[in-house]
Design a protein around this motif. Structure first.
Motif, PDB file in Angstrom:
ATOM      1  N   ARG A 125       0.832  -1.212   0.000  1.00 41.58           N
ATOM      2  CA  ARG A 125       0.000   0.000   0.000  1.00 41.58           C
ATOM      3  C   ARG A 125       0.865   1.259   0.000  1.00 41.58           C
ATOM      4  N   GLU A 126       1.916   1.220   0.832  1.00 37.47           N
ATOM      5  CA  GLU A 126       2.817   2.370   0.949  1.00 37.47           C
ATOM      6  C   GLU A 126       3.546   2.628  -0.380  1.00 37.47           C
ATOM      7  N   ILE A 127       3.970   1.554  -1.024  1.00 39.77           N
ATOM      8  CA  ILE A 127       4.694   1.681  -2.306  1.00 39.77           C
ATOM      9  C   ILE A 127       3.751   2.249  -3.365  1.00 39.77           C
ATOM     10  N   LEU A 128       2.539   1.706  -3.381  1.00 38.87           N
ATOM     11  CA  LEU A 128       1.524   2.165  -4.343  1.00 38.87           C
ATOM     12  C   LEU A 128       1.293   3.670  -4.185  1.00 38.87           C
ATOM     13  N   GLU A 129       1.159   4.109  -2.938  1.00 35.30           N
ATOM     14  CA  GLU A 129       0.885   5.540  -2.710  1.00 35.30           C
ATOM     15  C   GLU A 129       2.038   6.416  -3.183  1.00 35.30           C
ATOM     16  N   ARG A 130       3.255   5.948  -2.927  1.00 33.81           N
ATOM     17  CA  ARG A 130       4.420   6.748  -3.349  1.00 33.81           C
ATOM     18  C   ARG A 130       4.451   6.889  -4.860  1.00 33.81           C
ATOM     19  N   ILE A 131       4.203   5.808  -5.571  1.00 31.00           N
ATOM     20  CA  ILE A 131       4.269   5.862  -7.038  1.00 31.00           C
ATOM     21  C   ILE A 131       3.102   6.695  -7.584  1.00 31.00           C
ATOM     22  N   HIS A 132       1.927   6.427  -7.037  1.00 32.73           N
ATOM     23  CA  HIS A 132       0.709   7.093  -7.508  1.00 32.73           C
ATOM     24  C   HIS A 132       0.823   8.618  -7.374  1.00 32.73           C
ATOM     25  N   ALA A 133       1.493   9.085  -6.303  1.00 27.74           N
ATOM     26  CA  ALA A 133       1.626  10.532  -6.081  1.00 27.74           C
ATOM     27  C   ALA A 133       2.405  11.188  -7.225  1.00 27.74           C
ATOM     28  N   GLU A 134       3.323  10.450  -7.817  1.00 26.11           N
ATOM     29  CA  GLU A 134       4.121  11.037  -8.910  1.00 26.11           C
ATOM     30  C   GLU A 134       3.611  10.619 -10.291  1.00 26.11           C
ATOM     31  N   MET A 135       3.200   9.345 -10.402  1.00 22.28           N
ATOM     32  CA  MET A 135       2.784   8.803 -11.703  1.00 22.28           C
ATOM     33  C   MET A 135       1.451   8.091 -11.486  1.00 22.28           C
ATOM     34  N   PRO A 136       0.329   8.766 -11.711  1.00 21.88           N
ATOM     35  CA  PRO A 136      -0.973   8.210 -11.327  1.00 21.88           C
ATOM     36  C   PRO A 136      -1.246   6.819 -11.917  1.00 21.88           C
ATOM     37  N   LEU A 137      -1.842   5.993 -11.053  1.00 17.05           N
ATOM     38  CA  LEU A 137      -2.118   4.593 -11.402  1.00 17.05           C
ATOM     39  C   LEU A 137      -3.606   4.320 -11.295  1.00 17.05           C
ATOM     40  N   GLU A 138      -4.078   3.306 -12.028  1.00 23.21           N
ATOM     41  CA  GLU A 138      -5.455   2.832 -11.838  1.00 23.21           C
ATOM     42  C   GLU A 138      -5.437   1.312 -11.750  1.00 23.21           C
TER      43      GLU A 138
END
Ligand code: SAM
Length: 347
Positions: free
Chosen positions: A218-231
């Motif tokens: 979850r933490e990794i997902l949030e870090r990436i999503h903040a810079e490069m949005p994911l779905e």
């Protein structure tokens, strides 16, 4: 031979047998600190002698028995599978079994630049390459051999050029390679290659696992999503291990294998075969069933199938779910209990 399918094996929790992970060798050319730390697996370590390894002919007989019980996917792993000589020739034999839908290989990539073309020609479709950092110092420390990431990156390029489908696996350990998450994500996004993050697991007994070393997906997902949005993406099939996401700009996918924080035991369809022919029904098992003994005592195919079916039918494993439910004290006890090592059973 077509028509080797029999009746599917199903375990006590209703999970079918679909995947077989085969460790073809217990040796490795890396000494990853979280898997085979050099201080434990030094020059004197008693790896299996060649005579203890299943021969390719023995492996093929077993694979056919597993296929008859429902296996459709075979993953070749180790140790480092590319250290096993003759592997390409054996992959050709596997590729000739029509019931196998998918043959994949997990490798550290060191020998991939040399072998990618031959692997593809033999019938391999996919490789998962393990790479934990793009930083030479961090990667050299984590792989325990000082090997530079460039060596693995060249292997990845060679695999792509050879027409193999490539995914990259990164184990994330708190305080060790967290700062590499975003550089890795950016690099493989640009390359259009799927990067999968694996939570540091308490496999084996040599890696000094503690819950606080786990970086939750979850933490990794949030870090990436903040810079490069994911779905999020829907699972591609029942029992898919990685939770998949796509970058919103459509460039690439990422996956999360969260066996510590989001156990997926309830859909686990994987059997594992160690290099010396023991059948394990869980990555966290303590004991395996000795199929090599049966083979070498002259068992016929029916006997092999019956033995595998009976092991699978009795399967109740759900170690990761139990770990998730357990208290911290029980987790520590769990980490200390007898468990087989990942390089032996295969990742
Ligand atoms: N040598 C090959 C490789 O490096 O991919 C195959 C064997 S290796 C044991 C398979 C995978 O298991 C690698 O991606 C490795 O990073 C992962 N692995 C090993 N120990 C682990 C642990 N304690 N937690 C999570 N993943 C681990």
């Amino acid at each position: 031979m077509s028509g080797i399918k029999g009746t599917r094996a199903v375990d006590r929790r209703g999970r079918p047998l679909r995947d077989l992970r085969i460790s073809v060798i217990d040796r490795c050319n890396f000494r990853c600190t979280y898997c085979m730390p050099a201080e434990v697996f030094g020059p004197g370590y008693p790896f299996l002698p060649p005579s203890a390894l299943l021969s390719f002919a023995e492996l093929t007989r077993l694979v056919r028995a597993f296929v008859a019980l429902g296996v459709e996917k075979v993953r070749i792993t180790g140790g480092e599978p590319l250290l096993r000589s003759g592997l390409e020739r054996w992959i050709e034999d596997l590729a000739a079994i029509p019931e196998i839908r998918d043959i994949a290989l997990t490798t550290n990539g060191v020998l991939l630049a040399k072998k990618a073309k031959a692997l593809k020609a033999a019938g391999l479709r996919r490789v998962n390459v393990s790479l934990d950092s793009l930083d030479p110092v961090t990667f050299g420390r984590m792989n325990g051999r000082g090997t530079a990431p460039d060596v693995v990156l060249r292997g990845i390029e060679a695999a792509i050029d050879a027409g193999l489908q490539v995914k990259v696996n990164m184990v994330v350990k708190r305080g060790e390679n967290e700062r590499d998450i975003l550089p890795m994500a950016r690099y493989f996004k640009a390359l259009g290659v799927t990067l999968r993050f694996i939570e540091f697991m308490d496999v084996g007994t040599a890696n000094g696992w503690e819950m606080r070393d786990v970086v939750p997906s979850r933490e990794i997902l949030e870090r990436i999503h903040a810079e490069m949005p994911l779905e999020p993406l829907e699972p591609a099939y029942y029992g898919e291990v990685a939770k998949r996401y796509r970058y919103k700009d459509g460039t690439a996918e990422v996956g999360f294998i969260s066996s510590v924080t989001q156990a997926f035991c309830n859909t686990c369809t994987r059997a594992r075969l160690s290099a010396d022919g023991k059948l394990y029904t869980c990555l966290f098992a303590a004991d395996g069933f000795d199929l090599r003994r049966l083979l070498r005592e002259g068992a016929d195919d029916e006997t092999l199938r019956a033995a595998i079916r009976s092991v699978w039918a009795g399967r109740t494993d759900r170690y990761s779910e139990l770990r998730l439910q357990a208290t911290e004290a029980a987790q520590k006890a769990g980490a200390a209990r007898k468990k087989i090592e990942m390089f032996y059973i295969g990742g």
